[in-house]
Design a protein around this motif. Structure first.
Motif, PDB file in Angstrom:
ATOM      1  N   THR A  20       5.766  -0.609  -3.327  1.00 49.18           N
ATOM      2  CA  THR A  20       5.606  -1.647  -4.333  1.00 49.18           C
ATOM      3  C   THR A  20       4.229  -1.534  -4.982  1.00 49.18           C
ATOM      4  O   THR A  20       3.309  -0.957  -4.423  1.00 49.18           O
ATOM      5  CB  THR A  20       5.783  -3.057  -3.720  1.00 49.18           C
ATOM      6  OG1 THR A  20       4.877  -3.206  -2.633  1.00 49.18           O
ATOM      7  CG2 THR A  20       7.183  -3.260  -3.214  1.00 49.18           C
ATOM      8  N   VAL A  21       4.139  -2.086  -6.170  1.00 49.04           N
ATOM      9  CA  VAL A  21       2.895  -2.059  -6.928  1.00 49.04           C
ATOM     10  C   VAL A  21       2.311  -3.465  -6.928  1.00 49.04           C
ATOM     11  O   VAL A  21       2.969  -4.425  -7.317  1.00 49.04           O
ATOM     12  CB  VAL A  21       3.139  -1.600  -8.388  1.00 49.04           C
ATOM     13  CG1 VAL A  21       1.836  -1.561  -9.158  1.00 49.04           C
ATOM     14  CG2 VAL A  21       3.844  -0.255  -8.410  1.00 49.04           C
ATOM     15  N   ARG A  22       1.085  -3.590  -6.469  1.00 44.55           N
ATOM     16  CA  ARG A  22       0.403  -4.886  -6.474  1.00 44.55           C
ATOM     17  C   ARG A  22      -0.034  -5.228  -7.899  1.00 44.55           C
ATOM     18  O   ARG A  22      -0.044  -4.370  -8.775  1.00 44.55           O
ATOM     19  CB  ARG A  22      -0.816  -4.845  -5.562  1.00 44.55           C
ATOM     20  CG  ARG A  22      -0.494  -4.654  -4.116  1.00 44.55           C
ATOM     21  CD  ARG A  22      -1.790  -4.560  -3.323  1.00 44.55           C
ATOM     22  NE  ARG A  22      -1.487  -4.201  -1.960  1.00 44.55           N
ATOM     23  CZ  ARG A  22      -1.841  -4.935  -0.925  1.00 44.55           C
ATOM     24  NH1 ARG A  22      -2.517  -6.048  -1.085  1.00 44.55           N
ATOM     25  NH2 ARG A  22      -1.531  -4.539   0.287  1.00 44.55           N
ATOM     26  N   ALA A  23      -0.399  -6.477  -8.105  1.00 40.01           N
ATOM     27  CA  ALA A  23      -0.834  -6.927  -9.428  1.00 40.01           C
ATOM     28  C   ALA A  23      -2.037  -6.119  -9.935  1.00 40.01           C
ATOM     29  O   ALA A  23      -2.186  -5.914 -11.132  1.00 40.01           O
ATOM     30  CB  ALA A  23      -1.178  -8.413  -9.380  1.00 40.01           C
ATOM     31  N   ASP A  24      -2.881  -5.631  -9.002  1.00 41.77           N
ATOM     32  CA  ASP A  24      -4.055  -4.846  -9.410  1.00 41.77           C
ATOM     33  C   ASP A  24      -3.738  -3.366  -9.638  1.00 41.77           C
ATOM     34  O   ASP A  24      -4.619  -2.567  -9.917  1.00 41.77           O
ATOM     35  CB  ASP A  24      -5.180  -4.991  -8.384  1.00 41.77           C
ATOM     36  CG  ASP A  24      -4.834  -4.392  -7.025  1.00 41.77           C
ATOM     37  OD1 ASP A  24      -3.746  -3.807  -6.862  1.00 41.77           O
ATOM     38  OD2 ASP A  24      -5.683  -4.512  -6.111  1.00 41.77           O
ATOM     39  N   GLY A  25      -2.449  -2.980  -9.479  1.00 44.25           N
ATOM     40  CA  GLY A  25      -2.029  -1.611  -9.722  1.00 44.25           C
ATOM     41  C   GLY A  25      -2.018  -0.724  -8.487  1.00 44.25           C
ATOM     42  O   GLY A  25      -1.546   0.407  -8.545  1.00 44.25           O
ATOM     43  N   SER A  26      -2.525  -1.217  -7.358  1.00 49.19           N
ATOM     44  CA  SER A  26      -2.518  -0.402  -6.143  1.00 49.19           C
ATOM     45  C   SER A  26      -1.116  -0.393  -5.521  1.00 49.19           C
ATOM     46  O   SER A  26      -0.314  -1.296  -5.741  1.00 49.19           O
ATOM     47  CB  SER A  26      -3.539  -0.941  -5.130  1.00 49.19           C
ATOM     48  OG  SER A  26      -3.192  -2.253  -4.736  1.00 49.19           O
ATOM     49  N   LEU A  27      -0.836   0.662  -4.754  1.00 48.56           N
ATOM     50  CA  LEU A  27       0.463   0.806  -4.110  1.00 48.56           C
ATOM     51  C   LEU A  27       0.406   0.323  -2.669  1.00 48.56           C
ATOM     52  O   LEU A  27      -0.602   0.473  -1.997  1.00 48.56           O
ATOM     53  CB  LEU A  27       0.907   2.268  -4.118  1.00 48.56           C
ATOM     54  CG  LEU A  27       1.109   2.916  -5.478  1.00 48.56           C
ATOM     55  CD1 LEU A  27       1.466   4.387  -5.305  1.00 48.56           C
ATOM     56  CD2 LEU A  27       2.179   2.203  -6.262  1.00 48.56           C
ATOM     57  N   THR A  28       1.504  -0.219  -2.214  1.00 41.70           N
ATOM     58  CA  THR A  28       1.617  -0.632  -0.825  1.00 41.70           C
ATOM     59  C   THR A  28       3.066  -0.482  -0.385  1.00 41.70           C
ATOM     60  O   THR A  28       3.956  -0.348  -1.221  1.00 41.70           O
ATOM     61  CB  THR A  28       1.130  -2.091  -0.625  1.00 41.70           C
ATOM     62  OG1 THR A  28       1.092  -2.386   0.765  1.00 41.70           O
ATOM     63  CG2 THR A  28       2.029  -3.073  -1.336  1.00 41.70           C
ATOM     64  N   THR A  29       3.295  -0.484   0.891  1.00 37.48           N
ATOM     65  CA  THR A  29       4.650  -0.425   1.429  1.00 37.48           C
ATOM     66  C   THR A  29       5.065  -1.825   1.834  1.00 37.48           C
ATOM     67  O   THR A  29       4.280  -2.561   2.440  1.00 37.48           O
ATOM     68  CB  THR A  29       4.702   0.511   2.646  1.00 37.48           C
ATOM     69  OG1 THR A  29       4.267   1.801   2.249  1.00 37.48           O
ATOM     70  CG2 THR A  29       6.098   0.620   3.204  1.00 37.48           C
ATOM     71  N   HIS A  30       6.275  -2.197   1.487  1.00 37.24           N
ATOM     72  CA  HIS A  30       6.809  -3.514   1.823  1.00 37.24           C
ATOM     73  C   HIS A  30       8.145  -3.337   2.524  1.00 37.24           C
ATOM     74  O   HIS A  30       9.007  -2.611   2.039  1.00 37.24           O
ATOM     75  CB  HIS A  30       6.988  -4.358   0.549  1.00 37.24           C
ATOM     76  CG  HIS A  30       7.585  -5.689   0.802  1.00 37.24           C
ATOM     77  ND1 HIS A  30       6.870  -6.730   1.334  1.00 37.24           N
ATOM     78  CD2 HIS A  30       8.847  -6.146   0.633  1.00 37.24           C
ATOM     79  CE1 HIS A  30       7.655  -7.783   1.464  1.00 37.24           C
ATOM     80  NE2 HIS A  30       8.869  -7.447   1.048  1.00 37.24           N
TER      81      HIS A  30
END
Length: 95
Positions: A46-56
């Protein structure tokens, strides 16, 4: 590392011959779960509001919240509805 469901004979074979599994089960880092039921989850990048990627990880179809923009499905996770046994102990019980 996770492996898909296997027949007991196939799992025992893999634990004896696969270099990654053999090394891991000798150090107590590989576990086996025997189960007839499981919980299905989705793992998404997923893409956070700040543009960084994370796993959800979530239930299928569940939206991760307003701080995330939904993106591609990475994989499904099937979590067994049972306890885990160290691979070396499970393998010894198979013989």
């Amino acid at each position: 590392m996770s492996e898909p469901p296997l027949h007991a004979d196939c799992a025992a074979y893999a634990l004896r011959v696969c270099p990654r599994l053999v090394t891991g089960h000798h150090t107590g880092q590989v576990y086996v779960a025997e189960s007839t039921e499981y919980h299905l989850l989705e793992e998404r990048i997923t893409v956070r509001a700040d543009g960084s990627l994370t796993t959800h990880v979530s239930l299928p179809g569940e939206h991760p919240g307003t701080d995330f923009a939904p993106t591609a499905l990475q994989r499904y996770l099937a979590l067994p509805n049972s306890g885990w046994t160290r691979a070396d102990q499970w393998l010894n019980a198979q013989t």
